[in-house]
Design a protein around this motif. Structure first.
Motif, PDB file in Angstrom:
ATOM      1  N   SER A  44       7.457  30.086  14.333  1.00  0.00           N
ATOM      2  CA  SER A  44       8.128  28.887  15.098  1.00  0.00           C
ATOM      3  C   SER A  44       8.373  27.919  13.906  1.00  0.00           C
ATOM      4  N   HIS A  45       9.466  27.181  14.257  1.00  0.00           N
ATOM      5  CA  HIS A  45       9.984  26.271  13.381  1.00  0.00           C
ATOM      6  C   HIS A  45       8.900  25.440  12.973  1.00  0.00           C
ATOM      7  N   GLU A  46       8.073  25.119  13.864  1.00  0.00           N
ATOM      8  CA  GLU A  46       6.905  23.900  13.509  1.00  0.00           C
ATOM      9  C   GLU A  46       5.876  24.420  13.021  1.00  0.00           C
ATOM     10  N   ALA A  47       5.396  25.764  12.863  1.00  0.00           N
ATOM     11  CA  ALA A  47       4.390  26.192  12.060  1.00  0.00           C
ATOM     12  C   ALA A  47       4.377  26.077  10.689  1.00  0.00           C
ATOM     13  N   ALA A  48       3.399  26.376   9.917  1.00  0.00           N
ATOM     14  CA  ALA A  48       3.237  25.824   8.529  1.00  0.00           C
ATOM     15  C   ALA A  48       3.084  27.066   7.952  1.00  0.00           C
TER      16      ALA A  48
ATOM     17  N   ARG B  76       4.431  37.397  -3.847  1.00  0.00           N
ATOM     18  CA  ARG B  76       3.730  38.705  -3.553  1.00  0.00           C
ATOM     19  C   ARG B  76       2.232  38.309  -2.611  1.00  0.00           C
ATOM     20  N   ALA B  77       2.001  39.052  -1.585  1.00  0.00           N
ATOM     21  CA  ALA B  77       1.243  38.707  -0.734  1.00  0.00           C
ATOM     22  C   ALA B  77      -0.067  39.756  -0.868  1.00  0.00           C
ATOM     23  N   ASP B  78      -0.298  40.176  -2.097  1.00  0.00           N
ATOM     24  CA  ASP B  78      -1.340  41.372  -2.335  1.00  0.00           C
ATOM     25  C   ASP B  78      -2.757  40.789  -1.934  1.00  0.00           C
ATOM     26  N   PHE B  79      -2.864  39.228  -1.984  1.00  0.00           N
ATOM     27  CA  PHE B  79      -4.298  38.798  -1.718  1.00  0.00           C
ATOM     28  C   PHE B  79      -4.376  38.024  -0.718  1.00  0.00           C
ATOM     29  N   SER B  80      -3.328  37.682  -0.129  1.00  0.00           N
ATOM     30  CA  SER B  80      -3.062  36.773   0.987  1.00  0.00           C
ATOM     31  C   SER B  80      -3.885  36.957   2.411  1.00  0.00           C
ATOM     32  N   PRO B  81      -4.363  36.190   2.889  1.00  0.00           N
ATOM     33  CA  PRO B  81      -4.866  36.461   4.274  1.00  0.00           C
ATOM     34  C   PRO B  81      -3.448  36.186   5.205  1.00  0.00           C
ATOM     35  N   LEU B  82      -3.031  37.419   5.809  1.00  0.00           N
ATOM     36  CA  LEU B  82      -1.819  37.393   6.617  1.00  0.00           C
ATOM     37  C   LEU B  82      -2.197  37.752   7.971  1.00  0.00           C
ATOM     38  N   TRP B  83      -2.994  36.714   8.605  1.00  0.00           N
ATOM     39  CA  TRP B  83      -3.823  36.836   9.783  1.00  0.00           C
ATOM     40  C   TRP B  83      -2.874  37.013  10.992  1.00  0.00           C
ATOM     41  N   ALA B  84      -2.886  38.142  11.601  1.00  0.00           N
ATOM     42  CA  ALA B  84      -2.164  38.384  12.869  1.00  0.00           C
ATOM     43  C   ALA B  84      -2.741  39.286  13.804  1.00  0.00           C
ATOM     44  N   GLY B  85      -2.272  38.933  15.109  1.00  0.00           N
ATOM     45  CA  GLY B  85      -3.029  39.917  16.110  1.00  0.00           C
ATOM     46  C   GLY B  85      -2.199  41.373  15.909  1.00  0.00           C
ATOM     47  N   GLN B  86      -2.712  42.161  17.036  1.00  0.00           N
ATOM     48  CA  GLN B  86      -2.023  43.495  17.097  1.00  0.00           C
ATOM     49  C   GLN B  86      -1.102  43.401  17.907  1.00  0.00           C
ATOM     50  N   ASN B  87      -0.522  42.459  18.648  1.00  0.00           N
ATOM     51  CA  ASN B  87       0.687  42.341  19.308  1.00  0.00           C
ATOM     52  C   ASN B  87       1.849  41.192  18.448  1.00  0.00           C
ATOM     53  N   VAL B  88       2.605  41.669  17.819  1.00  0.00           N
ATOM     54  CA  VAL B  88       3.512  40.782  16.997  1.00  0.00           C
ATOM     55  C   VAL B  88       4.853  40.796  17.533  1.00  0.00           C
ATOM     56  N   SER B  89       4.953  41.378  18.643  1.00  0.00           N
ATOM     57  CA  SER B  89       6.219  41.703  19.536  1.00  0.00           C
ATOM     58  C   SER B  89       6.776  40.057  19.964  1.00  0.00           C
ATOM     59  N   GLY B  90       5.620  39.129  20.161  1.00  0.00           N
ATOM     60  CA  GLY B  90       6.136  37.692  20.617  1.00  0.00           C
ATOM     61  C   GLY B  90       6.706  36.799  19.437  1.00  0.00           C
ATOM     62  N   CYS B  91       6.478  37.322  18.155  1.00  0.00           N
ATOM     63  CA  CYS B  91       6.912  36.298  17.044  1.00  0.00           C
ATOM     64  C   CYS B  91       8.365  36.332  16.979  1.00  0.00           C
ATOM     65  N   ARG B  92       8.879  35.016  17.135  1.00  0.00           N
ATOM     66  CA  ARG B  92      10.157  34.532  16.827  1.00  0.00           C
ATOM     67  C   ARG B  92      10.737  33.495  16.091  1.00  0.00           C
ATOM     68  N   LYS B  93      11.843  33.384  15.463  1.00  0.00           N
ATOM     69  CA  LYS B  93      12.145  32.358  14.779  1.00  0.00           C
ATOM     70  C   LYS B  93      12.752  31.385  15.894  1.00  0.00           C
ATOM     71  N   ALA B  94      11.946  30.464  16.563  1.00  0.00           N
ATOM     72  CA  ALA B  94      12.404  29.589  17.469  1.00  0.00           C
ATOM     73  C   ALA B  94      11.577  28.457  17.628  1.00  0.00           C
ATOM     74  N   SER B  95      12.192  27.282  18.278  1.00  0.00           N
ATOM     75  CA  SER B  95      11.157  26.330  18.433  1.00  0.00           C
ATOM     76  C   SER B  95       9.750  26.469  19.255  1.00  0.00           C
ATOM     77  N   ALA B  96       8.804  25.844  19.106  1.00  0.00           N
ATOM     78  CA  ALA B  96       7.625  25.958  19.745  1.00  0.00           C
ATOM     79  C   ALA B  96       7.969  25.884  21.458  1.00  0.00           C
ATOM     80  N   ALA B  97       8.553  24.760  21.615  1.00  0.00           N
ATOM     81  CA  ALA B  97       9.083  24.651  23.069  1.00  0.00           C
ATOM     82  C   ALA B  97       9.543  25.852  23.648  1.00  0.00           C
ATOM     83  N   ASP B  98      10.439  26.465  23.007  1.00  0.00           N
ATOM     84  CA  ASP B  98      11.204  27.755  23.540  1.00  0.00           C
ATOM     85  C   ASP B  98      10.149  28.906  23.926  1.00  0.00           C
ATOM     86  N   ILE B  99       9.281  29.001  22.584  1.00  0.00           N
ATOM     87  CA  ILE B  99       8.258  30.045  22.763  1.00  0.00           C
ATOM     88  C   ILE B  99       7.280  29.754  23.782  1.00  0.00           C
TER      89      ILE B  99
END
Ligand SMILES: Cc1cc2nc3c(=O)[nH]c(=O)nc-3n(C[C@H](O)[C@H](O)[C@H](O)COP(=O)(O)O)c2cc1C
Length: 344
Positions: A241-245, A313-336
């Motif tokens: 989302s636009h508002e996530a860091a 490079r993300a070699d050592f970065s925590p790329l925390w995410a759940g098993q279902n990434v199908s809801g990830c969208r570049k949109a406003s948090a209000a839209d999501i």
């Protein structure tokens, strides 16, 4: 429409607190949209927490959830930390960074400083990961009228949380992104998927239950509600989302095919957490014995992560995410948020 202590917000959506990936901006946007926005405080100093809570107070009158870790602080174990740095030695050489001298603890559990800030700002909701704080701290939070939430990964943990004063239990299924919230047993084989865990917890406790893990669209939210959840707590779907860091390397991974392959790993902090496979997880295997206790393992990885990220490079970065990434969208948090309730 959420019920009981959750009736203070309109939509049955709790934006999951996501330390390191969001702050007040996302929390405010979701609360203003009618869900419950969350401010994760696990990585914030008291000064940073005060700044974030002040910003929130200036931008919204809606209820907010303020989230803390409440793990037992780890005992220093020089031998274990040295052995972990040894495992990482080839990477220090490859990336030409010196290993850190001693592990620094960057994640402080909920304590007196945080309590004072909570008492000053009086958030409507306070949530915990890894159990609950001491009875005395908990009593003081509840005395202010805040509703207390905490994550359970098993039915036993849900019962324990109810017995020890949680007003709401979050049923965190194995699909969920980020750290597992377990606190009674470290045996991951006792943990279940969201839709196996949720109805069992609903039957076992009398407080409201929130479903978390793998919920990414309105149908998923409806399914959780029909299994007895009072609301759904959703993290991964807000990460783009636009508002996530969310960091650039994390955003790139989430938007790539790699996002379909997550695993539980203890390499990046010392506690199991679900994230997209990075190079370290691939090289060493995602779970490993002998890694320093949470959160000390992170310190030895930190300089490698910083150097690699400076090279994109993300070699050592925590790329925390759940098993279902199908809801990830570049949109406003209000839209999501609206899409998650089927009203977009
Ligand atoms: C990037 C990320 C960071 C997280 N950080 C926290 C945190 O600081 N505190 C917490 O209670 N839960 C944290 N979680 C777990 C969430 O509360 C929740 O259980 C999870 O996001 C739900 O699953 P989902 O990601 O599949 O929606 C985090 C999850 C993610 C994806």
């Amino acid at each position: 429409m959420p019920v009981g202590p959750l009736s203070r917000f309109a939509l049955p959506i709790v934006q999951a607190p996501m330390a390191g990936s969001q702050g007040s901006k996302l929390a405010v946007a979701v609360s203003e949209a009618g869900g419950l926005g969350s401010l994760p405080c696990a990585l914030l100093t008291p000064d940073a927490m005060r700044r974030e809570l002040t910003t929130i107070a200036q931008l919204t009158n809606r209820p907010i959830n303020v989230n803390f870790f409440c793990h037992a602080p780890p005992a220093a174990d020089a031998a274990r930390e040295a052995s972990w740095r040894n495992v990482l030695a080839p990477y220090y050489a490859e990336f030409d960074v010196p290993p850190p001298e001693a592990a620094q603890n960057l994640r402080v559990p909920f304590g007196d400083d945080a309590l004072r800030l909570v008492q000053e700002f009086k958030p409507a909701f306070v949530s915990f990961h890894f159990g609950l704080p001491s009875p005395d701290l908990l009593r003081q939070i509840k005395a202010m009228g805040s509703t207390v939430l905490s994550s359970a990964t098993t039915v036993d943990e849900a019962r324990w949380l109810e017995l020890h004063g949680a007003d709401v239990v979050i049923a965190q299924g194995l699909e969920a992104g980020g750290h597992r919230g377990h606190f009674l047993s470290e045996d991951l084989t006792r943990q279940m998927g969201t839709f196996a865990l949720l109805p069992q917890i609903v039957r076992a406790v009398s407080v409201p239950v929130i479903a978390a893990g793998g919920i990414a669209d309105a149908a998923g939210v409806r399914a959780a509600l029909s299994l007895g959840a009072a609301a759904a707590q959703i993290g991964t779907a807000y990460l783009l989302s636009h508002e996530a860091a969310t960091s650039d390397v994390h955003r790139a991974a989430l938007a790539s095919d790699a996002a379909s392959h997550t695993a539980m790993t203890n390499l990046l902090t010392g506690r199991p957490a679900r994230g997209i496979i990075n190079r370290l997880m691939r090289d060493l295997g995602p779970m490993r014995q002998g890694v320093p206790a949470f959160p000390l393992a992170a310190a030895a990885v930190a300089p490698l992560r910083a150097k690699a990220e400076s090279q994109g490079r993300a070699d050592f970065s925590p790329l925390w995410a759940g098993q279902n990434v199908s809801g990830c969208r570049k949109a406003s948090a209000a839209d999501i948020t609206r899409a998650l309730t089927g009203s977009a």
